[in-house]
Design an enzyme around this catalytic site. Structure first.
Site, PDB file in Angstrom:
ATOM      1  N   GLU A 182     -21.799  -1.122  37.682  1.00 27.84           N
ATOM      2  CA  GLU A 182     -23.184  -1.625  37.641  1.00 27.84           C
ATOM      3  C   GLU A 182     -24.018  -0.685  36.778  1.00 27.84           C
ATOM      4  O   GLU A 182     -24.007   0.533  36.991  1.00 27.84           O
ATOM      5  CB  GLU A 182     -23.797  -1.710  39.038  1.00 27.84           C
ATOM      6  CG  GLU A 182     -25.243  -2.222  38.976  1.00 27.84           C
ATOM      7  CD  GLU A 182     -25.927  -2.372  40.327  1.00 27.84           C
ATOM      8  OE1 GLU A 182     -25.304  -2.050  41.351  1.00 27.84           O
ATOM      9  OE2 GLU A 182     -27.094  -2.814  40.327  1.00 27.84           O
ATOM     10  N   ASN A 192     -28.780  -5.754  36.147  1.00 30.64           N
ATOM     11  CA  ASN A 192     -29.841  -6.267  37.026  1.00 30.64           C
ATOM     12  C   ASN A 192     -30.875  -7.056  36.221  1.00 30.64           C
ATOM     13  O   ASN A 192     -31.310  -6.616  35.157  1.00 30.64           O
ATOM     14  CB  ASN A 192     -30.544  -5.099  37.715  1.00 30.64           C
ATOM     15  CG  ASN A 192     -29.618  -4.384  38.667  1.00 30.64           C
ATOM     16  OD1 ASN A 192     -29.355  -4.857  39.764  1.00 30.64           O
ATOM     17  ND2 ASN A 192     -29.077  -3.252  38.230  1.00 30.64           N
ATOM     18  N   GLU A 233     -27.189  -9.607  38.374  1.00 27.83           N
ATOM     19  CA  GLU A 233     -27.680  -9.396  39.740  1.00 27.83           C
ATOM     20  C   GLU A 233     -29.158  -9.784  39.824  1.00 27.83           C
ATOM     21  O   GLU A 233     -29.982  -9.298  39.062  1.00 27.83           O
ATOM     22  CB  GLU A 233     -27.494  -7.930  40.141  1.00 27.83           C
ATOM     23  CG  GLU A 233     -26.035  -7.504  40.083  1.00 27.83           C
ATOM     24  CD  GLU A 233     -25.769  -6.185  40.785  1.00 27.83           C
ATOM     25  OE1 GLU A 233     -26.732  -5.557  41.281  1.00 27.83           O
ATOM     26  OE2 GLU A 233     -24.584  -5.786  40.839  1.00 27.83           O
ATOM     27  N   ASP A 269     -28.576  -9.913  44.914  1.00 18.07           N
ATOM     28  CA  ASP A 269     -28.691  -8.476  45.188  1.00 18.07           C
ATOM     29  C   ASP A 269     -29.547  -8.221  46.435  1.00 18.07           C
ATOM     30  O   ASP A 269     -30.392  -9.050  46.789  1.00 18.07           O
ATOM     31  CB  ASP A 269     -29.360  -7.812  43.966  1.00 18.07           C
ATOM     32  CG  ASP A 269     -28.976  -6.358  43.821  1.00 18.07           C
ATOM     33  OD1 ASP A 269     -28.318  -5.826  44.722  1.00 18.07           O
ATOM     34  OD2 ASP A 269     -29.334  -5.764  42.778  1.00 18.07           O
ATOM     35  N   GLU A 304     -23.309  -2.394  49.377  1.00 15.81           N
ATOM     36  CA  GLU A 304     -23.691  -1.236  48.556  1.00 15.81           C
ATOM     37  C   GLU A 304     -24.363  -0.181  49.419  1.00 15.81           C
ATOM     38  O   GLU A 304     -24.783  -0.454  50.547  1.00 15.81           O
ATOM     39  CB  GLU A 304     -24.592  -1.668  47.404  1.00 15.81           C
ATOM     40  CG  GLU A 304     -25.826  -2.435  47.814  1.00 15.81           C
ATOM     41  CD  GLU A 304     -26.655  -2.890  46.626  1.00 15.81           C
ATOM     42  OE1 GLU A 304     -26.435  -2.390  45.510  1.00 15.81           O
ATOM     43  OE2 GLU A 304     -27.525  -3.731  46.834  1.00 15.81           O
TER      44      GLU A 304
HETATM   45  P1  C2E Z   1     -29.983  -1.806  43.019  1.00 13.64           P
HETATM   46  O1  C2E Z   1     -29.597  -2.879  42.063  1.00 13.64           O
HETATM   47  O2  C2E Z   1     -29.888  -2.127  44.445  1.00 13.64           O
HETATM   48  O3  C2E Z   1     -29.185  -0.535  42.627  1.00 13.64           O
HETATM   49  C1  C2E Z   1     -28.669   0.330  43.531  1.00 13.64           C
HETATM   50  C2  C2E Z   1     -29.579   1.476  43.736  1.00 13.64           C
HETATM   51  O4  C2E Z   1     -29.150   2.219  44.849  1.00 13.64           O
HETATM   52  C3  C2E Z   1     -29.543   2.447  42.554  1.00 13.64           C
HETATM   53  O5  C2E Z   1     -30.777   3.071  42.506  1.00 13.64           O
HETATM   54  C4  C2E Z   1     -28.517   3.421  42.998  1.00 13.64           C
HETATM   55  O6  C2E Z   1     -28.630   4.702  42.385  1.00 13.64           O
HETATM   56  C5  C2E Z   1     -28.773   3.529  44.469  1.00 13.64           C
HETATM   57  N1  C2E Z   1     -27.585   3.849  45.222  1.00 13.64           N
HETATM   58  C6  C2E Z   1     -26.284   3.561  44.944  1.00 13.64           C
HETATM   59  N2  C2E Z   1     -25.462   4.022  45.908  1.00 13.64           N
HETATM   60  C7  C2E Z   1     -26.258   4.588  46.829  1.00 13.64           C
HETATM   61  C8  C2E Z   1     -25.973   5.250  48.070  1.00 13.64           C
HETATM   62  O7  C2E Z   1     -24.854   5.403  48.534  1.00 13.64           O
HETATM   63  N3  C2E Z   1     -27.035   5.711  48.763  1.00 13.64           N
HETATM   64  C9  C2E Z   1     -28.297   5.573  48.313  1.00 13.64           C
HETATM   65  N4  C2E Z   1     -29.300   6.039  49.018  1.00 13.64           N
HETATM   66  N5  C2E Z   1     -28.608   4.982  47.139  1.00 13.64           N
HETATM   67  C10 C2E Z   1     -27.560   4.492  46.413  1.00 13.64           C
HETATM   68  P2  C2E Z   1     -31.559   3.142  41.180  1.00 13.64           P
HETATM   69  O8  C2E Z   1     -30.675   3.484  40.027  1.00 13.64           O
HETATM   70  O9  C2E Z   1     -32.737   4.026  41.430  1.00 13.64           O
HETATM   71  O10 C2E Z   1     -32.062   1.693  40.964  1.00 13.64           O
HETATM   72  C11 C2E Z   1     -32.984   1.146  41.785  1.00 13.64           C
HETATM   73  C12 C2E Z   1     -33.155  -0.302  41.507  1.00 13.64           C
HETATM   74  O11 C2E Z   1     -33.725  -0.523  40.222  1.00 13.64           O
HETATM   75  C13 C2E Z   1     -31.862  -1.051  41.451  1.00 13.64           C
HETATM   76  O12 C2E Z   1     -31.498  -1.393  42.729  1.00 13.64           O
HETATM   77  C14 C2E Z   1     -32.190  -2.251  40.635  1.00 13.64           C
HETATM   78  O13 C2E Z   1     -32.757  -3.276  41.421  1.00 13.64           O
HETATM   79  C15 C2E Z   1     -33.222  -1.714  39.717  1.00 13.64           C
HETATM   80  N6  C2E Z   1     -32.649  -1.482  38.391  1.00 13.64           N
HETATM   81  C16 C2E Z   1     -31.827  -0.502  37.997  1.00 13.64           C
HETATM   82  N7  C2E Z   1     -31.523  -0.649  36.702  1.00 13.64           N
HETATM   83  C17 C2E Z   1     -32.158  -1.742  36.269  1.00 13.64           C
HETATM   84  C18 C2E Z   1     -32.221  -2.436  35.015  1.00 13.64           C
HETATM   85  O14 C2E Z   1     -31.608  -2.070  34.033  1.00 13.64           O
HETATM   86  N8  C2E Z   1     -32.972  -3.543  34.968  1.00 13.64           N
HETATM   87  C19 C2E Z   1     -33.653  -3.994  36.055  1.00 13.64           C
HETATM   88  N9  C2E Z   1     -34.378  -5.089  35.930  1.00 13.64           N
HETATM   89  N10 C2E Z   1     -33.598  -3.389  37.237  1.00 13.64           N
HETATM   90  C20 C2E Z   1     -32.867  -2.272  37.343  1.00 13.64           C
HETATM   91 CA    CA Z   2     -29.011  -3.695  45.444  1.00 11.15          CA
HETATM   92 CA    CA Z   3     -28.224  -4.196  41.567  1.00 13.28          CA
END
Ligand code: C2E
Ligand code: CA
Ligand code: CA
Length: 646
Positions: free
Chosen positions: A423, A478, A510, A540, A597
């Site tokens: 991802e 995403n 997603e 998601d 996740e």
């Molecule tokens: P998401 O799609 O639910 O992505 C998973 C988020 O949970 C990611 O945070 C990831 O670093 C974090 N995560 C993964 N495993 C764990 C774990 O075991 N424990 C905990 N506490 N956290 C974990 P991130 O990278 O800060 O991204 C947050 C959200 O931002 C993502 O949620 C997604 O909805 C969005 N996002 C990230 N990249 C993009 C992108 O390129 N475009 C768009 N539109 N949204 C994005």
């Molecule tokens: Ca998610």
């Molecule tokens: Ca996601």
């Protein structure tokens, strides 16, 4: 102008009659004064020589003339109704000639009693009176004509009959001058008519222009829906306060936003929505503490509270208002219940927009708190706002290409311990040093209108970095809420995938439940279009908030991703286990895959596995890492030609 003729009687409309009567009133009293003076002069001259009865007619005539002069005083005429004026003018025309005849007859009656001097005086007085009368009535040729005839005819005939040596010459002169004067009255009357008509035209035009201007003003400042002020008007009102001298008290600016308004529109129809907005507008207006208010647009209102309030008092006022708006709103037999959040700011900024920005920041916080919270903008908020503005500028100005980095988190299949997908998670840097998580910059991307660009960039780069056609991995990206409703999304991203030489089936898109809720119908249509192009779709954050199981059946989904909130509860909460188990079973029946996740421990992984979930993601399996690392460490693919960009 010509088609109206040249005489006042032919003029339709009251304004002309009034103007005409007023013009007559400026001359008639003076004319009567001349008549009175001349009558008394003649009477005085003939007193003692002519019979008293004849001389005594003078005061009678003078009294009548004085009464007429009084009747025609301009201030009296101005007050008279137009019907009366019309009668007066017609009367003047009719009686003028007779009055002249009476005067001439009286003078002629005196003539035989006078000596030559007195007779000369009579000639003189009659001539002067006649010329005065004609000139005085220059605006009214009909009356002047009657004067002319009534004076000239009997007098000239009389003169000729007396055998006066110069009778012919005098009579001829009198007739000639009368004719000339009458011609002049015609010209003057015509000029008067023209002038008056153009004046009236001007007045009409002026009125039309004023009406048009006021209609435009209304249109530009009134909210067609509520009938109250619109955005422009309420902001102008705020600007006025801001323009006041520095020591003047600034009002409190409150932004009010209804919660659940969309729900009213969707459930009860737009008429109900419109009704709600009108009622809310009325309720705001009914509050005594509110000095001005208007609708900014949608379901957002700007309200100005009295600047004399201190911070606590304005809070109380806002609470009272908020409570008033909570009162049920009856509509077509239904009862609508709504409430709203309020953001407050003491309007101390230099412009309306800086004030709005701060009230809006407070409103945003209030919305986050939910349940119709009221939040005032404080000093900490100012710091945060300044930072946000700075970041917003940086985001706006940057080339995303250079400031974006992608980290990849592996998706494991627990059955064989293999990584099946990656991802992509975006990071953005304002300066190339500090990297921000999506939570910090996604809202800014949204506000600056760059989400589409971001999504396209993330997709292209993910494909380039992970090369799914070589690695056999599935890549997940995403989609933002805006993406889901954007026209032509499927075509745009299909073109990117084709350019990269990848297959859409290797791309998992997603989407969150929240994004789908913004416009569910449209979102569903988009998902179908994406599916038709061959993309795979994952729901998601399932279970993170309000989840509807029915959408699992209605939407074209390949996978649901259970949110990490559920993971936390799995190992400890039997209820959460039961619910999750049910979701998994339902998804299985519908042919939809399931992943989980946020798995951070072996225990959580085991609990998930026990429920039949095989696809897992989380720190326990791997943290998000740059492409080269992620491929090498997680997928053991370091020997492949995967290249890292950026
Ligand atoms: P998401 O799609 O639910 O992505 C998973 C988020 O949970 C990611 O945070 C990831 O670093 C974090 N995560 C993964 N495993 C764990 C774990 O075991 N424990 C905990 N506490 N956290 C974990 P991130 O990278 O800060 O991204 C947050 C959200 O931002 C993502 O949620 C997604 O909805 C969005 N996002 C990230 N990249 C993009 C992108 O390129 N475009 C768009 N539109 N949204 C994005
Ligand atoms: Ca998610
Ligand atoms: Ca996601």
């Amino acid at each position: 102008m010509r088609r109206y003729g040249r005489h006042w009687q032919q003029r339709p409309g009251d304004a002309f009659t009034e103007a005409y009567a007023l013009s007559v009133s400026h001359r008639a009293p003076l004319l009567y004064l001349v008549v009175i003076f001349n009558t008394l002069l003649v009477a005085g001259c003939f007193l003692g020589t002519a019979p008293l009865a004849l001389v005594a007619l003078a005061p009678v005539m003078s009294i009548v003339a004085a009464q007429r002069a009084f009747h025609w005083m301009p201030d009296k005429v101005a007050l008279r109704p137009v019907e009366q004026l019309r009668t007066d003018l017609m009367g003047m025309q009719r009686l003028g000639g007779w009055a002249a005849l009476v005067f001439v007859s009286w003078s002629l009656g005196l003539y035989p009693y006078g000596d030559s001097g007195q007779r000369e005086l009579l000639h003189f007085v009659i001539a002067v009176t006649m010329f005065s009368a004609i000139l005085g009535m220059a605006n009214s040729p009909q009356t002047a004509l009657r004067f002319g005839v009534a004076f000239t005819l009997p007098w000239s005939l009389f003169l000729l009959a007396t055998g006066h040596p110069d009778a012919r010459a005098i009579a001829a002169a009198q007739v000639f001058i009368t004719v000339i004067l009458l011609a002049m009255t015609q010209i003057q009357h015509r000029d008067f008519v023209r002038l008056e008509l153009s004046r009236q035209l001007l007045v009409r035009r002026e009125r039309q222009t004023a009406e048009l201007a006021s209609a435009h003003y209304r249109q530009a400042t009134v909210d067609h829906l509520t009938g109250g002020r619109n955005r422009r008007a309420i902001l102008a009102c705020l600007e006025d306060y801001l323009a006041a001298p520095a020591q003047a008290v600034r009002p409190w600016l409150a932004l009010f936003d209804l919660d659940g308004f969309k729900h009213v529109n969707d459930t009860y129809g737009h008429a109900a929505g419109d009704h709600v907005l009108s009622v809310v507008n009325q309720r705001i207006g009914a509050s005594e503490e509110v000095t001005a208010h208007g609708r900014l647009g949608g379901d957002e209102f700007a309200i100005l509270f009295d600047g004399a309030f201190n911070a606590d008092e304005v809070m109380v006022a806002a609470k009272v208002l908020s409570q008033a708006i909570r009162e049920p709103i009856p509509f077509n037999g239904a009862t609508l219940r709504l409430f709203g959040s309020i953001g407050l700011f003491r309007a101390e900024g230099s412009t309306a927009s800086t004030c709005l920005e701060r009230a809006d920041a407070a409103l945003y916080k209030a919305k986050e708190l939910g349940d119709g919270a009221i939040v005032a903008f404080g000093p900490d908020d100012e710091v945060a706002l300044q930072r946000r503005i700075a970041v917003m500028r940086q985001f706006n100005d940057c080339a995303l290409e250079d400031r974006l980095r992608l980290l990849y988190q592996p998706i494991f299949d627990c059955r064989d311990g293999r990584v099946v997908g990656m991802e992509a998670l975006a990071r953005w840097s304002p300066d190339g040093i500090e990297w921000q998580a999506p939570g910090e910059f996604l809202a800014i991307a949204d506000a600056t209108g760059r989400t589409g660009e971001l999504t396209r960039l993330v997709l292209a780069r993910t494909l380039a970095e992970c090369r799914p056609w070589e690695t056999g991995l599935e890549v997940s990206i995403n989609l933002a809420a805006r993406d889901v409703v954007r026209e032509g999304l499927a075509e745009t991203i299909a073109a990117i995938v084709a350019d990269a030489g990848a297959s859409p089936s290797s791309v998992m898109l997603e989407v969150t439940e929240r994004a789908l809720q913004i416009d569910p119908k449209r979102a569903a249509a988009q998902l179908i279009a994406l599916r038709e192009k061959g993309f795979r779709i994952a729901l998601d954050d399932f279970g993170a908030g309000w989840s509807s199981l029915s959408q699992l059946r209605d939407l074209p989904l390949d996978r649901i991703k259970l949110d990490r909130q559920l993971v936390g509860a799995l190992s400890s909460d039997p209820g959460a286990r039961a619910v999750t188990g049910m979701i998994v079973a339902l998804a299985w029946q519908l042919g939809i895959g399931c992943s989980i996740e946020g798995v951070e421990s072996e225990a959580q992984a085991n609990a998930a596995r026990a429920l039949g979930i095989h696809l897992m993601q989380g720190y326990h399996f791997g943290r998000p890492e740059p492409a080269a690392e992620a491929l090498r460490v997680y997928a053991g693919l370091s020997l492949l030609s995967a290249v890292s960009i950026g």
